[in-house]
Design a protein around this motif. Structure first.
Motif, PDB file in Angstrom:
ATOM      1  N   UNK A 221     -16.543   2.252 -11.751  1.00  0.00           N
ATOM      2  CA  UNK A 221     -15.294   2.740 -11.469  1.00  0.00           C
ATOM      3  C   UNK A 221     -14.351   1.775 -10.657  1.00  0.00           C
ATOM      4  N   UNK A 222     -14.986   1.053  -9.602  1.00  0.00           N
ATOM      5  CA  UNK A 222     -14.138   0.250  -8.536  1.00  0.00           C
ATOM      6  C   UNK A 222     -13.297  -0.954  -9.463  1.00  0.00           C
ATOM      7  N   UNK A 223     -13.906  -1.354 -10.586  1.00  0.00           N
ATOM      8  CA  UNK A 223     -12.967  -2.094 -11.442  1.00  0.00           C
ATOM      9  C   UNK A 223     -11.707  -1.368 -11.682  1.00  0.00           C
ATOM     10  N   UNK A 224     -11.576  -0.531 -11.985  1.00  0.00           N
ATOM     11  CA  UNK A 224     -10.280   0.282 -12.330  1.00  0.00           C
ATOM     12  C   UNK A 224      -9.723   0.696 -10.918  1.00  0.00           C
ATOM     13  N   UNK A 225     -10.346   0.887  -9.933  1.00  0.00           N
ATOM     14  CA  UNK A 225      -9.696   1.672  -8.792  1.00  0.00           C
ATOM     15  C   UNK A 225      -8.922   0.149  -7.941  1.00  0.00           C
ATOM     16  N   UNK A 226      -9.613  -0.767  -8.158  1.00  0.00           N
ATOM     17  CA  UNK A 226      -9.367  -1.937  -6.757  1.00  0.00           C
ATOM     18  C   UNK A 226      -7.722  -2.407  -7.320  1.00  0.00           C
ATOM     19  N   UNK A 227      -7.464  -2.673  -8.424  1.00  0.00           N
ATOM     20  CA  UNK A 227      -6.149  -3.214  -8.420  1.00  0.00           C
ATOM     21  C   UNK A 227      -5.242  -2.123  -8.248  1.00  0.00           C
ATOM     22  N   UNK A 228      -5.159  -0.813  -8.512  1.00  0.00           N
ATOM     23  CA  UNK A 228      -4.100   0.216  -8.152  1.00  0.00           C
ATOM     24  C   UNK A 228      -4.280   0.346  -6.711  1.00  0.00           C
ATOM     25  N   UNK A 229      -5.439   0.410  -6.149  1.00  0.00           N
ATOM     26  CA  UNK A 229      -5.535   1.013  -4.539  1.00  0.00           C
ATOM     27  C   UNK A 229      -4.889  -0.238  -3.712  1.00  0.00           C
ATOM     28  N   UNK A 230      -4.985  -1.670  -4.348  1.00  0.00           N
ATOM     29  CA  UNK A 230      -4.537  -2.558  -3.500  1.00  0.00           C
ATOM     30  C   UNK A 230      -3.024  -2.480  -3.441  1.00  0.00           C
ATOM     31  N   UNK A 231      -2.380  -1.858  -4.532  1.00  0.00           N
ATOM     32  CA  UNK A 231      -0.993  -1.695  -4.574  1.00  0.00           C
ATOM     33  C   UNK A 231      -0.669  -0.786  -3.656  1.00  0.00           C
ATOM     34  N   UNK A 232      -1.519   0.262  -3.317  1.00  0.00           N
ATOM     35  CA  UNK A 232      -1.224   1.346  -2.323  1.00  0.00           C
ATOM     36  C   UNK A 232      -1.350   0.751  -0.804  1.00  0.00           C
ATOM     37  N   UNK A 233      -2.260  -0.405  -0.766  1.00  0.00           N
ATOM     38  CA  UNK A 233      -2.845  -0.779   0.513  1.00  0.00           C
ATOM     39  C   UNK A 233      -1.197  -1.926   0.917  1.00  0.00           C
ATOM     40  N   UNK A 234      -0.558  -2.283  -0.112  1.00  0.00           N
ATOM     41  CA  UNK A 234       0.406  -3.051   0.234  1.00  0.00           C
ATOM     42  C   UNK A 234       1.726  -2.320   0.625  1.00  0.00           C
ATOM     43  N   UNK A 235       1.747  -1.177  -0.148  1.00  0.00           N
ATOM     44  CA  UNK A 235       2.734  -0.149   0.168  1.00  0.00           C
ATOM     45  C   UNK A 235       2.538   0.649   1.581  1.00  0.00           C
ATOM     46  N   UNK A 236       1.206   0.567   1.961  1.00  0.00           N
ATOM     47  CA  UNK A 236       0.737   1.103   3.465  1.00  0.00           C
ATOM     48  C   UNK A 236       1.089   0.177   4.380  1.00  0.00           C
ATOM     49  N   UNK A 237       0.986  -1.205   4.193  1.00  0.00           N
ATOM     50  CA  UNK A 237       1.473  -2.085   5.146  1.00  0.00           C
ATOM     51  C   UNK A 237       2.741  -1.972   5.357  1.00  0.00           C
ATOM     52  N   UNK A 238       3.582  -1.783   4.403  1.00  0.00           N
ATOM     53  CA  UNK A 238       5.210  -1.704   4.481  1.00  0.00           C
ATOM     54  C   UNK A 238       5.527  -0.515   5.068  1.00  0.00           C
ATOM     55  N   UNK A 239       4.787   0.620   4.891  1.00  0.00           N
ATOM     56  CA  UNK A 239       5.183   1.964   5.366  1.00  0.00           C
ATOM     57  C   UNK A 239       4.929   1.824   6.774  1.00  0.00           C
ATOM     58  N   UNK A 240       4.005   1.124   7.421  1.00  0.00           N
ATOM     59  CA  UNK A 240       3.617   1.081   8.831  1.00  0.00           C
ATOM     60  C   UNK A 240       5.187   0.712   9.878  1.00  0.00           C
ATOM     61  N   UNK A 241       5.934   0.380   8.944  1.00  0.00           N
ATOM     62  CA  UNK A 241       7.216   0.183   9.730  1.00  0.00           C
ATOM     63  C   UNK A 241       7.945   1.652  10.288  1.00  0.00           C
ATOM     64  N   UNK A 242       7.511   2.789   9.561  1.00  0.00           N
ATOM     65  CA  UNK A 242       8.086   4.040   9.762  1.00  0.00           C
ATOM     66  C   UNK A 242       7.610   4.574  10.985  1.00  0.00           C
ATOM     67  N   UNK A 243       6.498   3.917  11.638  1.00  0.00           N
ATOM     68  CA  UNK A 243       5.860   4.512  12.858  1.00  0.00           C
ATOM     69  C   UNK A 243       6.961   4.336  14.061  1.00  0.00           C
ATOM     70  N   UNK A 244       7.766   3.426  13.726  1.00  0.00           N
ATOM     71  CA  UNK A 244       8.765   3.363  14.809  1.00  0.00           C
ATOM     72  C   UNK A 244       9.567   4.471  15.349  1.00  0.00           C
ATOM     73  N   UNK A 245       9.869   5.435  14.304  1.00  0.00           N
ATOM     74  CA  UNK A 245      10.429   6.592  14.517  1.00  0.00           C
ATOM     75  C   UNK A 245       9.625   7.551  15.263  1.00  0.00           C
ATOM     76  N   UNK A 246       8.328   7.523  15.491  1.00  0.00           N
ATOM     77  CA  UNK A 246       7.652   8.083  16.395  1.00  0.00           C
ATOM     78  C   UNK A 246       7.258   7.413  17.639  1.00  0.00           C
ATOM     79  N   UNK A 247       8.181   6.686  17.973  1.00  0.00           N
ATOM     80  CA  UNK A 247       7.872   6.143  19.577  1.00  0.00           C
ATOM     81  C   UNK A 247       6.837   4.873  19.539  1.00  0.00           C
ATOM     82  N   UNK A 248       6.270   4.482  18.458  1.00  0.00           N
ATOM     83  CA  UNK A 248       5.303   3.473  18.206  1.00  0.00           C
ATOM     84  C   UNK A 248       6.005   1.916  18.001  1.00  0.00           C
ATOM     85  N   UNK A 249       5.674   0.992  19.000  1.00  0.00           N
ATOM     86  CA  UNK A 249       6.248  -0.151  18.794  1.00  0.00           C
ATOM     87  C   UNK A 249       5.348  -1.010  17.852  1.00  0.00           C
ATOM     88  N   UNK A 250       5.620  -1.006  16.767  1.00  0.00           N
ATOM     89  CA  UNK A 250       4.605  -1.842  15.770  1.00  0.00           C
ATOM     90  C   UNK A 250       5.817  -3.246  15.505  1.00  0.00           C
TER      91      UNK A 250
END
Length: 328
Positions: A221-250
């Motif tokens: 199943x990893x052959x099908x999971x990895x491409x889609x989940x890496x897209x999620x990881x890329x979105x997660x890296x960009x979503x970390x910019x929202x933690x600024x609104x909870x007083x975390x200076x990223x």
């Protein structure tokens, strides 16, 4: 007869029974490639556009590249980058673990587990991430203290929520809860993509369910999971910019803070954040390529070459072509 042969030679024509000249060997024949004028025209247009964009970025003084160079590796930026990496790594691991558990619950035969997993995924995919983070940030106002004990009975352990929920913990928990909902669907789709015959064969051998999943189903199943989940990881890296609104200076929070202190450097500071986010997502993409290549060994007859191997092969073909043209 000698007169007719002499006449044929003098006229430049061979006698009818003269054999045709031998064809040139294939190694000496030159193969002309098929011409693609449209491709060359489109390539030229793209190169002109890229050159104009690069020239505009380099020559426009509005970008203040000297200030960009000054801020790019400043300690305050690197400290924010480190916090971004910590939040992204912890959230990715916890989110993937939660996604696997939720996916198994969705595929369970228990109606309670299926319903609970479905409600969780539906809820966190419906609520925006910024709302989840702000709700957790104000969670201590709703529940000043948390306890573990008998429902509607005495509490065995009680602790202050405000002391445990630091800014980093709030950011990681919020991102992990949101990430687990999306990762669950990615993992579930990957598990369902495995041929049912694999599971039936494993069951026919009498293998335990846990062994079937860990050694047979999940690796495929990893052959099908990895491409889609890496897209999620890329979105997660960009979503970390929202933690600024909870007083975390990223990274983004540090850029915003420095932009408020130095309003004349807002544009170069935003460029600094942009370049660092591009670098982080590019690293994730490179890791994705090699992980996909590793898990494709069982599905492909030949493993695709790496970019370095392609470069070496191209240089070798070019050298052979030049040597062949020199001989000809």
């Amino acid at each position: 007869m000698s007169e007719s042969l002499g006449a044929a030679v003098s006229s430049g024509t061979a006698p009818p029974d003269t054999p045709d000249p031998l064809p040139r060997p294939l190694s000496a024949q030159r193969v002309l490639p098929l011409r693609h004028p449209g491709r060359w025209i489109l390539t030229a247009v793209v190169l002109v556009l890229v050159a104009q964009i690069v020239h505009g970025l380099a020559s426009n003084p509005f970008y203040q590249w000297d200030r960009f160079q000054y801020w790019f590796v400043r300690p305050v930026i690197l400290d924010g980058l480190l916090i971004t990496l910590e939040v992204a790594v912890y959230s990715a691991l916890l989110g993937l673990l939660g996604g696997i558990l939720l996916a198994l619950a969705r595929l369970s035969k228990s109606p309670v587990l299926r319903a609970a997993s479905w409600v969780y995924i539906w809820l966190f995919r419906s609520v925006p991430l910024i709302v989840v983070l702000l709700f957790l940030y104000n969670f201590s106002a709703l529940y000043p203290s948390l306890s573990i004990g008998v429902p509607f009975g005495p509490a065995f352990v009680r602790f202050d929520e405000s002391k445990l929920a630091t800014d980093l913990v709030i950011a990681v928990v919020g991102l992990s809860l949101n990430e687990a909902a999306y990762a669950a669907e990615v993992v579930r789709a990957g598990i369902l993509s495995v041929d049912q015959g694999q599971q039936e064969a494993a069951a026919a051998l009498g293998l335990p369910k846990r062994y079937q999943f860990a050694r047979i189903v999940f690796p495929q199943a990893l052959r099908a999971i990895i491409p889609s989940y890496v897209n999620q990881l890329i979105g997660l890296v960009k979503s970390t910019s929202l933690v600024f609104y909870v007083s975390l200076l990223d990274l983004f929070g540090s850029v915003q803070s420095m932009g408020s202190t130095y309003p004349g450097d807002i544009v170069p500071l935003l460029l600094v954040a942009t370049v660092w986010y591009v670098i982080l997502t590019s690293v994730v993409s490179v890791v994705q390529y090699y992980v996909e290549r590793h898990y494709s060994r069982g599905a492909l007859r030949t493993v695709p070459p790496t970019p370095l191997q392609k470069l070496r092969a191209g240089a070798r073909d070019l050298r052979v072509r030049l040597q062949r043209e020199t001989v000809l």
